[in-house]
Design an enzyme around this catalytic site. Structure first.
Site, PDB file in Angstrom:
ATOM      1  N   GLU A  41      10.206  -3.343  -2.173  1.00  0.00           N
ATOM      2  CA  GLU A  41      10.875  -3.361  -0.889  1.00  0.00           C
ATOM      3  C   GLU A  41      10.094  -4.356  -0.018  1.00  0.00           C
ATOM      4  O   GLU A  41       8.874  -4.239   0.103  1.00  0.00           O
ATOM      5  CB  GLU A  41      10.840  -1.964  -0.252  1.00  0.00           C
ATOM      6  CG  GLU A  41      11.596  -1.956   1.055  1.00  0.00           C
ATOM      7  CD  GLU A  41      11.640  -0.602   1.746  1.00  0.00           C
ATOM      8  OE1 GLU A  41      11.199   0.404   1.172  1.00  0.00           O
ATOM      9  OE2 GLU A  41      12.132  -0.579   2.893  1.00  0.00           O
ATOM     10  N   ARG A 266       1.492   6.481 -10.975  1.00  0.00           N
ATOM     11  CA  ARG A 266       1.033   5.428 -10.067  1.00  0.00           C
ATOM     12  C   ARG A 266      -0.415   5.103 -10.353  1.00  0.00           C
ATOM     13  O   ARG A 266      -1.180   5.972 -10.776  1.00  0.00           O
ATOM     14  CB  ARG A 266       1.082   5.918  -8.610  1.00  0.00           C
ATOM     15  CG  ARG A 266       2.447   6.100  -8.045  1.00  0.00           C
ATOM     16  CD  ARG A 266       2.320   6.650  -6.627  1.00  0.00           C
ATOM     17  NE  ARG A 266       2.170   5.584  -5.655  1.00  0.00           N
ATOM     18  CZ  ARG A 266       3.195   4.906  -5.137  1.00  0.00           C
ATOM     19  NH1 ARG A 266       4.428   5.181  -5.521  1.00  0.00           N
ATOM     20  NH2 ARG A 266       2.992   3.974  -4.248  1.00  0.00           N
ATOM     21  N   LYS A 276       1.563   0.985   1.451  1.00  0.00           N
ATOM     22  CA  LYS A 276       1.868  -0.071   2.414  1.00  0.00           C
ATOM     23  C   LYS A 276       1.788   0.443   3.845  1.00  0.00           C
ATOM     24  O   LYS A 276       1.364  -0.268   4.737  1.00  0.00           O
ATOM     25  CB  LYS A 276       3.262  -0.635   2.136  1.00  0.00           C
ATOM     26  CG  LYS A 276       3.268  -1.638   0.998  1.00  0.00           C
ATOM     27  CD  LYS A 276       4.636  -2.249   0.821  1.00  0.00           C
ATOM     28  CE  LYS A 276       5.510  -1.341   0.007  1.00  0.00           C
ATOM     29  NZ  LYS A 276       6.734  -1.957  -0.470  1.00  0.00           N
TER      30      LYS A 276
HETATM   31  P1  ATP Z   1       4.036   2.046  -1.126  1.00  0.00           P
HETATM   32  O1  ATP Z   1       3.988   3.522  -1.258  1.00  0.00           O
HETATM   33  O2  ATP Z   1       2.718   1.390  -1.123  1.00  0.00           O
HETATM   34  O3  ATP Z   1       4.903   1.574   0.009  1.00  0.00           O
HETATM   35  P2  ATP Z   1       6.238   1.676  -2.798  1.00  0.00           P
HETATM   36  O4  ATP Z   1       6.366   2.354  -4.098  1.00  0.00           O
HETATM   37  O5  ATP Z   1       7.031   2.207  -1.676  1.00  0.00           O
HETATM   38  O6  ATP Z   1       4.717   1.564  -2.451  1.00  0.00           O
HETATM   39  P3  ATP Z   1       7.824  -0.555  -3.484  1.00  0.00           P
HETATM   40  O7  ATP Z   1       7.917  -1.866  -2.816  1.00  0.00           O
HETATM   41  O8  ATP Z   1       8.986   0.366  -3.383  1.00  0.00           O
HETATM   42  O9  ATP Z   1       6.535   0.147  -2.905  1.00  0.00           O
HETATM   43  O10 ATP Z   1       7.364  -0.706  -4.986  1.00  0.00           O
HETATM   44  C1  ATP Z   1       7.838  -1.651  -5.901  1.00  0.00           C
HETATM   45  C2  ATP Z   1       7.506  -1.185  -7.283  1.00  0.00           C
HETATM   46  O11 ATP Z   1       6.107  -1.037  -7.441  1.00  0.00           O
HETATM   47  C3  ATP Z   1       8.137   0.170  -7.557  1.00  0.00           C
HETATM   48  O12 ATP Z   1       8.705   0.142  -8.846  1.00  0.00           O
HETATM   49  C4  ATP Z   1       6.973   1.112  -7.481  1.00  0.00           C
HETATM   50  O13 ATP Z   1       7.183   2.224  -8.282  1.00  0.00           O
HETATM   51  C5  ATP Z   1       5.813   0.233  -7.942  1.00  0.00           C
HETATM   52  N1  ATP Z   1       4.551   0.719  -7.403  1.00  0.00           N
HETATM   53  C6  ATP Z   1       4.231   0.881  -6.106  1.00  0.00           C
HETATM   54  N2  ATP Z   1       3.007   1.404  -5.969  1.00  0.00           N
HETATM   55  C7  ATP Z   1       2.525   1.580  -7.213  1.00  0.00           C
HETATM   56  C8  ATP Z   1       1.306   2.103  -7.751  1.00  0.00           C
HETATM   57  N3  ATP Z   1       0.336   2.549  -6.973  1.00  0.00           N
HETATM   58  N4  ATP Z   1       1.150   2.115  -9.090  1.00  0.00           N
HETATM   59  C9  ATP Z   1       2.126   1.663  -9.887  1.00  0.00           C
HETATM   60  N5  ATP Z   1       3.295   1.168  -9.465  1.00  0.00           N
HETATM   61  C10 ATP Z   1       3.505   1.127  -8.135  1.00  0.00           C
HETATM   62 MG    MG Z   2       9.020   2.210  -1.343  1.00  0.00          MG
END
Ligand code: ATP
Ligand code: MG
Length: 558
Positions: A41, A266, A276
């Site tokens: 995102e 994760r 984020k």
């Molecule tokens: P955050 O919680 O930091 O905002 P998010 O999962 O909301 O992270 P996205 O931009 O939606 O961030 O993530 C893009 C991809 O990266 C998704 O497929 C998500 O599952 C993966 N991802 C995000 N954080 C991790 C992590 N700590 N370990 C592995 N994969 C991750």
């Molecule tokens: Mg997200």
């Protein structure tokens, strides 16, 4: 299908569970290609956790001769921005991957809208007038079933009309939603008539004001995957309970491609926060100097810090994929950084806390050149010239006036080796009025040229040094961990900040060859650690960041 046979011949034990699923689906004919996607995102900068997801998605596509695309999951207009789109692209490329196609979920808004109407026509979705709070109250709990919305049984015609009016902007935010008609008594709360569309009169960074209704993740994601041809939709564990809804959307709409969602744990790394939202707070509150602050676990921060992308990839590989959440030790990442830099970084001498040394028996005005090996691990890196003169700097910590038992470097009357140069003996200590040591008067043994013993006598210590005559002044930034606590996520993470995460040394002395160091070039400063050049400061002096110390000296609970 040749690929499958090849894969099946390789060692089964070394495969992770996702690879087993993939091979199973290729073997039984559910899919005949591997297509994955990385779906960020654009609401912030990528971090270490994303690196794991990137390596996994792109890596699987590479391994199985498939395709990995980049898809921006931009369905939350209020938090998203073009700045983040650009940074995400840059970070993925820096990490060493390239996408086959770049897509935006917002490109599918017209198709998703049409699919939503189709769902209404099939009697599988309805427009609900409950507000967010009421929807929550009606949902029930894990132990109690939910209550059906009073709007659940509207006719298809009424639903279609209302949905079109939602789309036309006739209703304010929050007044109506489109909900899937599934089962308010489902043990899975996500299946209790989840919201598929909400009204949001917000400007979108790509579609502008064209839309005032936006699809929810649970609707947009499976359909985008399917429309794009994604066979394996890999996501993190928190979406496990959403999988039935993912599958429900694909089945309810008879999507020709039934993409398969697979969840993995994760990546968490101790001494870091990996969300984020929290990283954004640090930027917004000025706790750090932007998203690319070298202490941040963002990819742009790690790049600025000097971490090599190869080390990040090796780290992600070493972590593997797991089905249960765990926390990886930051030392594991630092191990891969050191390991890579040991082979690739040239050696240099730099004195961070200079103490003046005068070699009293060395002729004034004379200089001499020594050849120094650039990298003992890589002969091809050749040698460089190091200037020696009567006036030198050594590290203040390499001298002790009253040495402790274990201290084997310079002290009054003691002899040590200056790396690459000569043996020197400390004859006299000069102090200022406050009693601080300001200079050492030493003598050298001309027969020890090159730093070798002339008669077999041994010295216990070796020090690095820089000639005062040829020194380059530099600003060196010593970065260490941003958090003093192993788990900064306990309570308010800002309570756990390490007050010493940045120490600036304004006047370090570097050997002459570093005057022309280029931004981004990484070095090992002998006995100190790995450093990267970050360009020049206002005074025109080169700036260096410490990437990582030579050894893991970080004390737990420090
Ligand atoms: P955050 O919680 O930091 O905002 P998010 O999962 O909301 O992270 P996205 O931009 O939606 O961030 O993530 C893009 C991809 O990266 C998704 O497929 C998500 O599952 C993966 N991802 C995000 N954080 C991790 C992590 N700590 N370990 C592995 N994969 C991750
Ligand atoms: Mg997200």
């Amino acid at each position: 299908m040749e690929r499958v046979e090849t894969a099946a011949n390789t060692d089964r034990e070394s495969k992770n569970f996702i690879e087993h699923f993939i091979e199973e689906d290729l073997a039984n004919g559910r899919f005949n290609t591997v297509q994955t996607r990385f779906p960020p995102e654009p609401n912030g900068y990528l971090h270490l956790g994303h690196a794991k997801a990137i390596c996994l998605n792109f890596g699987l596509a590479q391994k199985y001769g498939g395709v990995c695309n980049l898809r921006f999951d931009d369905t939350n207009p209020e938090k998203e921005d073009q700045e983040f789109v650009e940074s995400i692209k840059e970070d993925i490329r820096w990490l060493g991957f390239d996408w086959e196609h770049m897509y935006f979920a917002s490109d599918y808004f017209p198709q998703l809208y049409a699919l939503a109407e189709k769902l209404i026509e099939k009697g599988m979705a309805y427009v609900c007038d409950l507000n967010a709070e009421e929807i929550r109250a009606y949902r029930g709990t894990l132990t109690e079933p939910g209550k059906e919305s009073p709007y659940r049984n509207r006719s298809v015609e009424e639903n279609l009309e209302l949905f079109r009016r939602m789309r036309a902007g006739e209703f304010p935010d929050g007044s109506h939603t489109l909900r899937a008609k599934i089962d308010m008594a489902s043990p899975n709360l996500n299946m209790r008539d989840p919201v598929l569309y909400r009204i949001q009169h917000a400007h979108h960074h790509r579609t502008g004001d064209e839309w005032c209704i936006y699809p929810m993740y649970d609707f947009a994601h499976p359909l985008s995957d399917s429309l794009e041809g994604v066979t394996f939709s890999i996501c993190t564990l928190e979406f496990e309970a959403h999988r039935p809804l993912y599958e429900w959307c694909l089945n309810a709409l008879d999507m020709p491609l039934k993409s398969r969602q697979i969840e993995f744990a994760r990546l968490n790394v101790n001494y870091n926060v990996m969300s984020k939202r929290k990283l954004k707070r640090m930027v917004d509150e000025g706790i750090v100097d932007g998203w690319d602050d070298p202490r941040m676990p963002t990819l742009s921060g790690l790049r600025h810090r000097g971490y090599p992308p190869e080390a990040l990839r090796a780290f992600c590989e070493s972590v593997g994929v797991a089905k249960a959440d765990s926390i990886v030790d930051m030392a594991q990442l630092e191990f891969f950084v050191r390991d890579h830099l040991n082979y690739t970084a040239q050696r240099r001498m730099a004195v961070l806390d200079p103490l003046k040394v005068t070699i009293t028996n060395y002729p004034e005005g004379q200089t001499e050149i020594f050849e120094a090996v650039n990298n003992p691990e890589r002969e091809a890196d050749g040698k460089r010239e190091v200037v020696f003169s009567r006036d030198l700097y050594i590290e203040r910590s390499d001298f002790m006036e009253h040495p402790t038992k274990k201290f084997h470097r310079l002290s009054p009357g003691k002899e040590i080796r200056l790396q690459h140069a000569y043996y020197i003996t400390c004859d006299e200590v000069i102090k200022d009025e406050q009693g601080n040591v300001v200079e050492l008067l030493c003598s050298y043994d001309p027969a020890s040229r090159g730093g070798w013993s002339p008669d077999g006598r041994k010295v216990k210590g070796t020090a690095h040094w820089v000639s005062a005559a040829a020194a380059v002044d530099s600003e060196v930034r010593l970065y260490s961990r941003l958090f003093a606590d192993e788990n900064p996520n306990d309570g308010d993470f800002t309570d756990h900040l390490n007050p010493d995460s940045l120490v600036i040394i304004p006047h370090a002395k570097l050997e002459k060859s570093l005057a022309s160091a280029e931004q981004g070039t990484r070095y090992q400063f002998l006995r100190q650690g790995y450093f990267v050049c970050d360009g020049k400061n206002k005074e025109g002096q080169p700036v260096f960041h410490r990437i990582v110390s030579l050894k893991d000296s970080f004390k737990k609970g420090n």
